[in-house]
Design a protein around this motif. Structure first.
Motif, PDB file in Angstrom:
ATOM      1  N   ALA A  86       0.476  -1.428   0.122  1.00 31.67           N
ATOM      2  CA  ALA A  86       0.400   0.466   0.208  1.00 31.67           C
ATOM      3  C   ALA A  86       1.026   1.215  -0.348  1.00 31.67           C
ATOM      4  O   ALA A  86       0.142   2.559   0.304  1.00 31.67           O
ATOM      5  CB  ALA A  86      -1.098  -0.023   1.052  1.00 31.67           C
TER       6      ALA A  86
ATOM      7  N   PHE B  12       2.041   1.493  -9.560  1.00 25.90           N
ATOM      8  CA  PHE B  12       1.325   0.407  -8.741  1.00 25.90           C
ATOM      9  C   PHE B  12       0.497  -0.285  -9.725  1.00 25.90           C
ATOM     10  O   PHE B  12      -0.046  -0.598 -10.883  1.00 25.90           O
ATOM     11  CB  PHE B  12       0.245   1.063  -8.682  1.00 25.90           C
TER      12      PHE B  12
ATOM     13  N   TYR C  23       4.448   3.506  -1.906  1.00 26.14           N
ATOM     14  CA  TYR C  23       5.068   3.128  -2.840  1.00 26.14           C
ATOM     15  C   TYR C  23       5.677   4.468  -2.686  1.00 26.14           C
ATOM     16  O   TYR C  23       5.466   5.229  -2.407  1.00 26.14           O
ATOM     17  CB  TYR C  23       4.412   3.213  -4.075  1.00 26.14           C
TER      18      TYR C  23
ATOM     19  N   VAL D 139      -3.631   4.411  -1.665  1.00 28.17           N
ATOM     20  CA  VAL D 139      -2.612   3.715  -1.364  1.00 28.17           C
ATOM     21  C   VAL D 139      -1.626   5.244  -1.341  1.00 28.17           C
ATOM     22  O   VAL D 139      -2.312   6.078  -1.445  1.00 28.17           O
ATOM     23  CB  VAL D 139      -2.212   3.223  -2.797  1.00 28.17           C
TER      24      VAL D 139
ATOM     25  N   TRP E 196      -9.692   1.349  -2.559  1.00 32.05           N
ATOM     26  CA  TRP E 196      -8.660   1.338  -1.666  1.00 32.05           C
ATOM     27  C   TRP E 196      -7.888   2.630  -1.579  1.00 32.05           C
ATOM     28  O   TRP E 196      -7.998   2.992  -2.542  1.00 32.05           O
ATOM     29  CB  TRP E 196      -7.729   0.031  -2.209  1.00 32.05           C
TER      30      TRP E 196
END
Length: 295
Positions: free
Chosen positions: A7, A15, A9, A96, A94
């Motif tokens: 999750a 991604f 980066y 990230v 979600w």
């Protein structure tokens, strides 16, 4: 559903995620289309579609892949990935987090120390001090990402915290995107920290608190600010020193804290009682239980 490896980066990464769907409706879905979109603060960064000729009852894997380079994300950002089934209300989301692959950390006139005694000397001189003691030597509560399992009454040998509580608009967090509560970007910081019990402190203010469980209901913190004499203190019990080239979250937190401390907004209120918790900043390694014993 999406299946992706992590999750957090840096913006020199891509991604990547696999698209899946579980169909527990009455019928097989035919000639469907799945749409995905990645946004930041409501602004679309990228989108795409993948057709699905038939979505059988149960699990449907290997429906498509998202591959999205992150170079356009130049500032630390929380992204939202949304996957939806066209023509229906079915969708999932979600979070990230993306951080710059490198940051220009400016210390300015902030003095850094891991020593309580040195911090006190610097504060008496009227300095700005980032006091970041080695979390492994602190006498406190083991840093945890996960909350209490079931009940600390039935399982008393737990760390016992219930997650992060903070004000996302606090200027110390201006360059560290967060909600008021724990999410996946806090993992590295929490597990490389010791939470302090600060019931005896008066004045100053917590920037990042940890919520205690109902058994103890103590004041807990991992980031605390206050004026000590003529000096200004930021006490951080996260590890903000080790391997920052491999820990983008910790690096970004340090960057955000320093930007705040070097600004005019860093004007904490008077803090009393720091001497009462002096013994917490010990020199013995903080012993923690593991499946293999104490280490």
């Amino acid at each position: 559903m999406l299946r992706f490896p992590k999750a957090v980066y840096t913006n020199n990464e891509t991604f990547e995620a696999q698209i899946e769907l579980c169909n527990y409706g009455k019928d097989e879905l035919k000639n469907s289309t799945l749409s995905w979109e990645i946004t930041a603060d409501g602004r679309s960064l990228g989108k795409g579609k993948t057709p699905a000729a038939a979505l059988a009852f149960g699990h449907n894997g290997g429906l498509g892949k998202i591959s999205f380079p992150l170079q356009q994300v130049t500032n630390a950002s929380k992204l939202e990935v949304c996957l939806s089934l066209d023509g229906t209300e079915y969708r999932n989301r979600w979070n990230v987090w993306v951080y710059p692959s490198s940051v220009d950390t400016k210390w300015g006139d902030v003095k850094y120390t891991r020593s309580y005694d040195e911090a006190m000397v610097l504060l008496k001189k009227g300095e700005k001090v980032l006091f970041n003691p080695d979390w492994r030597t602190l006498q406190g509560i083991e840093g945890k990402f996960v909350p209490v399992f079931w009940s600390p009454v039935h399982f008393p040998n737990q760390a016992g915290t219930m997650g992060v509580l903070c004000n996302p608009t606090h200027p110390a967090l201006a360059d560290f995107p967060t909600d008021m509560h724990t999410d996946w970007q806090w993992w590295d910081l929490n597990i490389n920290s010791t939470t302090l019990v600060v019931d005896s402190l008066q004045g100053g203010a917590p920037v990042v608190e940890m919520v205690d469980n109902f058994v103890h209901n103590r004041r807990l913190t991992s980031l605390y600010e206050g004026r000590v004499g003529e000096g200004k203190l930021m006490l951080a019990t996260f590890d903000l020193q080790t391997a920052l080239d491999k820990r983008p979250v910790a690096r970004q937190m340090l960057y955000s804290i320093l930007n705040y401390m070097n600004s005019e907004e860093f004007a904490p209120t008077q803090l009393e009682g720091l001497d009462k918790i002096k013994d917490m900043f010990g020199t013995a390694r903080n012993q923690k239980q593991s499946a293999k014993g104490i280490y």
